[in-house]
Design an enzyme around this catalytic site. Structure first.
Site, PDB file in Angstrom:
ATOM      1  N   TYR A  99      -9.592   6.357   6.542  1.00 51.75           N
ATOM      2  CA  TYR A  99      -8.910   5.837   7.163  1.00 51.75           C
ATOM      3  C   TYR A  99      -6.984   6.101   7.363  1.00 51.75           C
ATOM      4  O   TYR A  99      -6.549   6.540   6.289  1.00 51.75           O
ATOM      5  CB  TYR A  99      -8.610   4.756   8.494  1.00 51.75           C
ATOM      6  N   HIS A 100      -6.531   6.558   7.516  1.00 54.60           N
ATOM      7  CA  HIS A 100      -4.580   6.792   7.872  1.00 54.60           C
ATOM      8  C   HIS A 100      -4.063   5.762   7.253  1.00 54.60           C
ATOM      9  O   HIS A 100      -4.781   4.541   6.826  1.00 54.60           O
ATOM     10  CB  HIS A 100      -4.268   6.764   9.496  1.00 54.60           C
ATOM     11  N   GLY A 101      -3.734   6.181   6.101  1.00 58.51           N
ATOM     12  CA  GLY A 101      -2.579   5.647   5.426  1.00 58.51           C
ATOM     13  C   GLY A 101      -3.530   5.361   3.718  1.00 58.51           C
ATOM     14  O   GLY A 101      -2.661   4.470   3.182  1.00 58.51           O
ATOM     15  N   GLY A 127      -4.487   1.726   5.314  1.00 61.57           N
ATOM     16  CA  GLY A 127      -3.813   1.566   4.501  1.00 61.57           C
ATOM     17  C   GLY A 127      -4.528   0.957   2.803  1.00 61.57           C
ATOM     18  O   GLY A 127      -3.517   0.060   2.168  1.00 61.57           O
TER      19      GLY A 127
END
Length: 226
Positions: A99-101, A127
């Site tokens: 996922y992002h981050g 994250g």
């Protein structure tokens, strides 16, 4: 063709169920992987500057930074993707979800293997930071915002800072087996708060022990004076 394999993976794993055209044209993760393949090929051929130029263009277009030296397996799905950073010596297996981050980073500034190895079928939540030359075993799940600095066994779920299995945080994992993207637990998990609570408990225990020792010392002093 890899582009079709990646699009098929997106359509099967994204609950939004995009069309083929959407999967091919509107998913930055797919574009990032394809551009990385080109950069990695140049990197292995010794055209390091050209490889970095392609990688830099990749970051500019997709918001995803993958060093051209990183090794990526098949069917990697980077969902959303913005802010993902994958270091030079990182290795990613097949069928991984990121996922992002997310950062797959290093803890050392020295040359050599300094980034993590991610096994097949691993899911890394938004994250999360996976740091150092550690291995994350096949089918492991890393919760959102976790910081992983130690090996993760095959099939293990880890959350928190530093990342640990949920049972070590005194909460039970959810029975719904949700996506790790935004957390894995029914109960709210505040790793920093839990660490502070443990420290407070230890300080209170040490104060009690010190008070007991002072009382014993006073008794010894009184006895000696008599």
């Amino acid at each position: 063709m890899e582009i079709l394999e990646l699009a098929r993976t997106i359509r099967s794993r994204d609950p939004a169920r995009p069309t083929w055209i959407e999967a091919v044209t509107c998913y930055a993760g797919l574009h990032a992987v394809l551009l990385h393949r080109l950069a990695h090929r140049f990197y292995r051929m010794g055209f390091r500057t050209l490889a970095r130029a392609v990688s830099h263009t990749n970051r500019f277009i997709t918001g995803i930074e993958i060093h051209p030296g990183a090794t990526i397996g098949r069917r990697l799905f980077i969902d959303h993707g913005m802010g993902v950073v994958i270091g030079e010596t990182a290795e990613i297996g097949n069928d991984v979800l990121i996922y992002h981050g997310v950062t797959l980073g290093g803890l050392s500034g020295q040359p050599g293997k300094r980034h993590p190895t991610i096994g097949n079928g691993v899911a890394v939540g938004a994250g999360a930071q996976v740091l150092g030359p550690i291995r994350v075993g096949d089918n492991a799940r890393i919760g959102a915002n976790a910081v992983v600095v130690a090996e993760v066994p095959v099939g293990e779920t880890v959350v928190g800072i530093p990342a640990r299995p949920p049972q070590e945080l005194h909460v039970l994992p959810t029975r719904r087996a949700p996506s790790p993207g935004y957390g894995l637990l029914d109960a709210p998990c505040d790793p920093v708060g839990e660490e502070l609570a443990e420290l407070r408990a230890e300080v209170a225990m040490l104060r009690n022990e010190m008070a007991l020792l002072r009382g014993q010392q006073r008794q010894v002093n009184v006895s000696a004076a008599e």
